[in-house]
Design a protein around this motif. Sequence first.
Motif, PDB file in Angstrom:
ATOM      1  N   GLU A   6      23.620  50.907  42.104  1.00 17.09           N
ATOM      2  CA  GLU A   6      24.392  50.075  41.197  1.00 17.09           C
ATOM      3  C   GLU A   6      24.983  48.855  41.903  1.00 17.09           C
ATOM      4  O   GLU A   6      25.017  47.756  41.356  1.00 17.09           O
ATOM      5  CB  GLU A   6      25.503  50.908  40.565  1.00 17.09           C
ATOM      6  CG  GLU A   6      26.408  50.132  39.604  1.00 17.09           C
ATOM      7  CD  GLU A   6      25.698  49.665  38.345  1.00 17.09           C
ATOM      8  OE1 GLU A   6      26.324  48.932  37.563  1.00 17.09           O
ATOM      9  OE2 GLU A   6      24.521  50.041  38.133  1.00 17.09           O
ATOM     10  N   GLY A   7      25.470  49.048  43.139  1.00 17.43           N
ATOM     11  CA  GLY A   7      26.078  47.937  43.872  1.00 17.43           C
ATOM     12  C   GLY A   7      25.111  46.796  44.097  1.00 17.43           C
ATOM     13  O   GLY A   7      25.457  45.618  43.924  1.00 17.43           O
TER      14      GLY A   7
ATOM     15  N   LEU B  17      27.424  46.655  51.329  1.00 22.61           N
ATOM     16  CA  LEU B  17      27.129  45.647  50.321  1.00 22.61           C
ATOM     17  C   LEU B  17      27.058  44.250  50.919  1.00 22.61           C
ATOM     18  O   LEU B  17      26.258  43.411  50.486  1.00 22.61           O
ATOM     19  CB  LEU B  17      28.179  45.695  49.205  1.00 22.61           C
ATOM     20  CG  LEU B  17      28.096  46.915  48.278  1.00 22.61           C
ATOM     21  CD1 LEU B  17      29.330  46.989  47.394  1.00 22.61           C
ATOM     22  CD2 LEU B  17      26.831  46.843  47.417  1.00 22.61           C
ATOM     23  N   TYR B  18      27.887  43.980  51.936  1.00 24.25           N
ATOM     24  CA  TYR B  18      27.860  42.665  52.573  1.00 24.25           C
ATOM     25  C   TYR B  18      26.505  42.448  53.253  1.00 24.25           C
ATOM     26  O   TYR B  18      25.896  41.376  53.147  1.00 24.25           O
ATOM     27  CB  TYR B  18      28.997  42.545  53.586  1.00 24.25           C
ATOM     28  CG  TYR B  18      29.241  41.127  54.027  1.00 24.25           C
ATOM     29  CD1 TYR B  18      30.223  40.344  53.424  1.00 24.25           C
ATOM     30  CD2 TYR B  18      28.473  40.543  55.028  1.00 24.25           C
ATOM     31  CE1 TYR B  18      30.426  39.024  53.808  1.00 24.25           C
ATOM     32  CE2 TYR B  18      28.679  39.227  55.427  1.00 24.25           C
ATOM     33  CZ  TYR B  18      29.656  38.484  54.809  1.00 24.25           C
ATOM     34  OH  TYR B  18      29.848  37.187  55.190  1.00 24.25           O
ATOM     35  N   GLU B  19      26.032  43.485  53.967  1.00 19.07           N
ATOM     36  CA  GLU B  19      24.724  43.361  54.618  1.00 19.07           C
ATOM     37  C   GLU B  19      23.630  43.176  53.575  1.00 19.07           C
ATOM     38  O   GLU B  19      22.691  42.396  53.761  1.00 19.07           O
ATOM     39  CB  GLU B  19      24.436  44.578  55.487  1.00 19.07           C
ATOM     40  CG  GLU B  19      25.327  44.654  56.729  1.00 19.07           C
ATOM     41  CD  GLU B  19      24.800  45.619  57.764  1.00 19.07           C
ATOM     42  OE1 GLU B  19      23.587  45.883  57.765  1.00 19.07           O
ATOM     43  OE2 GLU B  19      25.608  46.099  58.582  1.00 19.07           O
ATOM     44  N   ALA B  20      23.741  43.898  52.462  1.00 18.77           N
ATOM     45  CA  ALA B  20      22.753  43.739  51.391  1.00 18.77           C
ATOM     46  C   ALA B  20      22.799  42.327  50.818  1.00 18.77           C
ATOM     47  O   ALA B  20      21.757  41.722  50.528  1.00 18.77           O
ATOM     48  CB  ALA B  20      23.019  44.770  50.291  1.00 18.77           C
ATOM     49  N   ALA B  21      24.009  41.767  50.677  1.00 22.28           N
ATOM     50  CA  ALA B  21      24.149  40.407  50.142  1.00 22.28           C
ATOM     51  C   ALA B  21      23.512  39.385  51.075  1.00 22.28           C
ATOM     52  O   ALA B  21      22.803  38.471  50.625  1.00 22.28           O
ATOM     53  CB  ALA B  21      25.627  40.084  49.936  1.00 22.28           C
ATOM     54  N   LEU B  22      23.729  39.540  52.390  1.00 21.76           N
ATOM     55  CA  LEU B  22      23.111  38.620  53.355  1.00 21.76           C
ATOM     56  C   LEU B  22      21.595  38.725  53.284  1.00 21.76           C
ATOM     57  O   LEU B  22      20.879  37.714  53.360  1.00 21.76           O
ATOM     58  CB  LEU B  22      23.601  38.943  54.768  1.00 21.76           C
ATOM     59  CG  LEU B  22      25.079  38.682  55.062  1.00 21.76           C
ATOM     60  CD1 LEU B  22      25.426  39.114  56.478  1.00 21.76           C
ATOM     61  CD2 LEU B  22      25.423  37.205  54.878  1.00 21.76           C
TER      62      LEU B  22
ATOM     63  N   LYS C   3      33.050  41.650  47.103  1.00 26.63           N
ATOM     64  CA  LYS C   3      34.319  42.283  46.710  1.00 26.63           C
ATOM     65  C   LYS C   3      34.211  42.872  45.302  1.00 26.63           C
ATOM     66  O   LYS C   3      34.596  44.030  45.049  1.00 26.63           O
ATOM     67  CB  LYS C   3      35.444  41.258  46.778  1.00 26.63           C
ATOM     68  CG  LYS C   3      36.825  41.787  46.377  1.00 26.63           C
ATOM     69  CD  LYS C   3      37.866  40.690  46.564  1.00 26.63           C
ATOM     70  CE  LYS C   3      39.263  41.203  46.205  1.00 26.63           C
ATOM     71  NZ  LYS C   3      39.375  41.492  44.763  1.00 26.63           N
ATOM     72  N   LEU C   4      33.668  42.078  44.363  1.00 29.90           N
ATOM     73  CA  LEU C   4      33.549  42.554  42.989  1.00 29.90           C
ATOM     74  C   LEU C   4      32.531  43.688  42.867  1.00 29.90           C
ATOM     75  O   LEU C   4      32.763  44.673  42.143  1.00 29.90           O
ATOM     76  CB  LEU C   4      33.151  41.389  42.074  1.00 29.90           C
ATOM     77  CG  LEU C   4      34.220  40.307  41.877  1.00 29.90           C
ATOM     78  CD1 LEU C   4      33.648  39.148  41.084  1.00 29.90           C
ATOM     79  CD2 LEU C   4      35.442  40.895  41.170  1.00 29.90           C
ATOM     80  N   ALA C   5      31.425  43.565  43.588  1.00 33.26           N
ATOM     81  CA  ALA C   5      30.399  44.618  43.536  1.00 33.26           C
ATOM     82  C   ALA C   5      30.945  45.939  44.067  1.00 33.26           C
ATOM     83  O   ALA C   5      30.633  47.013  43.538  1.00 33.26           O
ATOM     84  CB  ALA C   5      29.163  44.190  44.318  1.00 33.26           C
ATOM     85  N   ALA C   6      31.766  45.865  45.140  1.00 35.34           N
ATOM     86  CA  ALA C   6      32.362  47.080  45.694  1.00 35.34           C
ATOM     87  C   ALA C   6      33.332  47.711  44.707  1.00 35.34           C
ATOM     88  O   ALA C   6      33.371  48.940  44.536  1.00 35.34           O
ATOM     89  CB  ALA C   6      33.064  46.751  47.008  1.00 35.34           C
ATOM     90  N   GLU C   7      34.127  46.867  44.029  1.00 37.98           N
ATOM     91  CA  GLU C   7      35.090  47.390  43.052  1.00 37.98           C
ATOM     92  C   GLU C   7      34.389  48.009  41.846  1.00 37.98           C
ATOM     93  O   GLU C   7      34.819  49.040  41.312  1.00 37.98           O
ATOM     94  CB  GLU C   7      36.020  46.262  42.606  1.00 37.98           C
ATOM     95  CG  GLU C   7      36.967  45.795  43.707  1.00 37.98           C
ATOM     96  CD  GLU C   7      37.793  44.603  43.277  1.00 37.98           C
ATOM     97  OE1 GLU C   7      37.556  44.087  42.157  1.00 37.98           O
ATOM     98  OE2 GLU C   7      38.671  44.166  44.061  1.00 37.98           O
ATOM     99  N   ILE C   8      33.296  47.396  41.424  1.00 42.91           N
ATOM    100  CA  ILE C   8      32.580  47.886  40.243  1.00 42.91           C
ATOM    101  C   ILE C   8      31.816  49.171  40.552  1.00 42.91           C
ATOM    102  O   ILE C   8      31.822  50.127  39.761  1.00 42.91           O
ATOM    103  CB  ILE C   8      31.622  46.801  39.712  1.00 42.91           C
ATOM    104  CG1 ILE C   8      32.428  45.619  39.163  1.00 42.91           C
ATOM    105  CG2 ILE C   8      30.681  47.364  38.648  1.00 42.91           C
ATOM    106  CD1 ILE C   8      31.580  44.398  38.869  1.00 42.91           C
ATOM    107  N   SER C   9      31.147  49.197  41.717  1.00 42.04           N
ATOM    108  CA  SER C   9      30.253  50.318  42.022  1.00 42.04           C
ATOM    109  C   SER C   9      30.900  51.432  42.842  1.00 42.04           C
ATOM    110  O   SER C   9      30.404  52.561  42.849  1.00 42.04           O
ATOM    111  CB  SER C   9      29.033  49.796  42.798  1.00 42.04           C
ATOM    112  OG  SER C   9      29.428  49.354  44.104  1.00 42.04           O
ATOM    113  N   GLY C  10      31.988  51.094  43.556  1.00 45.21           N
ATOM    114  CA  GLY C  10      32.599  52.074  44.436  1.00 45.21           C
ATOM    115  C   GLY C  10      31.837  52.269  45.732  1.00 45.21           C
ATOM    116  O   GLY C  10      32.157  53.173  46.524  1.00 45.21           O
ATOM    117  N   GLU C  11      30.837  51.438  46.006  1.00 44.97           N
ATOM    118  CA  GLU C  11      30.038  51.559  47.226  1.00 44.97           C
ATOM    119  C   GLU C  11      30.705  50.813  48.376  1.00 44.97           C
ATOM    120  O   GLU C  11      31.506  49.892  48.152  1.00 44.97           O
ATOM    121  CB  GLU C  11      28.626  51.043  46.962  1.00 44.97           C
ATOM    122  CG  GLU C  11      27.870  51.928  45.975  1.00 44.97           C
ATOM    123  CD  GLU C  11      26.547  51.321  45.532  1.00 44.97           C
ATOM    124  OE1 GLU C  11      26.131  50.304  46.109  1.00 44.97           O
ATOM    125  OE2 GLU C  11      25.935  51.879  44.593  1.00 44.97           O
TER     126      GLU C  11
END
Length: 305
Positions: A258-259, A290-295, A277-285
Amino acid sequence: MSPSFASALAAAREAAGGQNYPGGALYVVATPIGNLADVSLRALHLLQLADAIACEDTRHTQALLRAYGIDKPASAWLAVHQHNEAGASHAVVERLRLGQRVAYASDAGTPAVSDPGARLVAHAREAGYPVMPLPGPSSVTAVLSVAGISAGHGEFVFAGFMPAKAAERDAFVATLAQEPRAVVLLEAPHRIEMLAASLAVLGPRPLTVGRELTKQFEQVHTLACDAFPAWLAADAKHARGEFALVLHPAPVAAALGEGERVLRLLLPELPVKTAVKLAAEISGEPRNALYEAALRLKAGGDAEG
């Protein structure tokens, strides 16, 4: 000459004198990265035999040779460094044409690995002259040997120095985030805090820091990337000296689910940190994952939109 090296020259002649060292050849000689005792017997023998010494800094290499009891006339020295390597290579090739043995040494370690020497080697080969390696000290292999990279993860990438400009540095770190293999980095003391801040975004990924390797106060420490800035700040000595570092292989990433789906929606519209930040809050991951995935998504152009 230091008395401790008096017997080393005799040992060098005895151990290495039986090999043929033809004239008209360029010898690429690895020299110590800090500890003078790390010089090889074959390097000592060849440096005695050489008709000419080409080097990155003639003053530095003259002092090095004199410590071993080797002295060369002024006519034997040629300066070949990053600012003149293309032009100075012609002078070296002329010495080779005359049948001379020419040794090339950078300031420390193995030439042409981050240091000058590659263009000189290419020029000599193009001119038809043999180039012979005399292997020895290298900060790259030294730090890898103490990083404790487990079996099955033996591949590594040598990245050298991180770019100085912020945009290029960010792109560089994004590439590191995607690189699954170990990565060897080099850094000078005046830029080490900048490197630490840049690597901190890689979160818990392990990093082995080699500081002042082979010297009296050498230090090897393994820690998480996001703990590196605090480690530097904890003791002023931690930021002193030359650095060789190993970014350990990336752990096999768990499926983000989900993240990552949320990231793909947010990244085209928001800065990376805000999207994470928002993805972590929404998904709880985990935010670091998530930062590494975003990069990875930004570098690969996989974000929607």
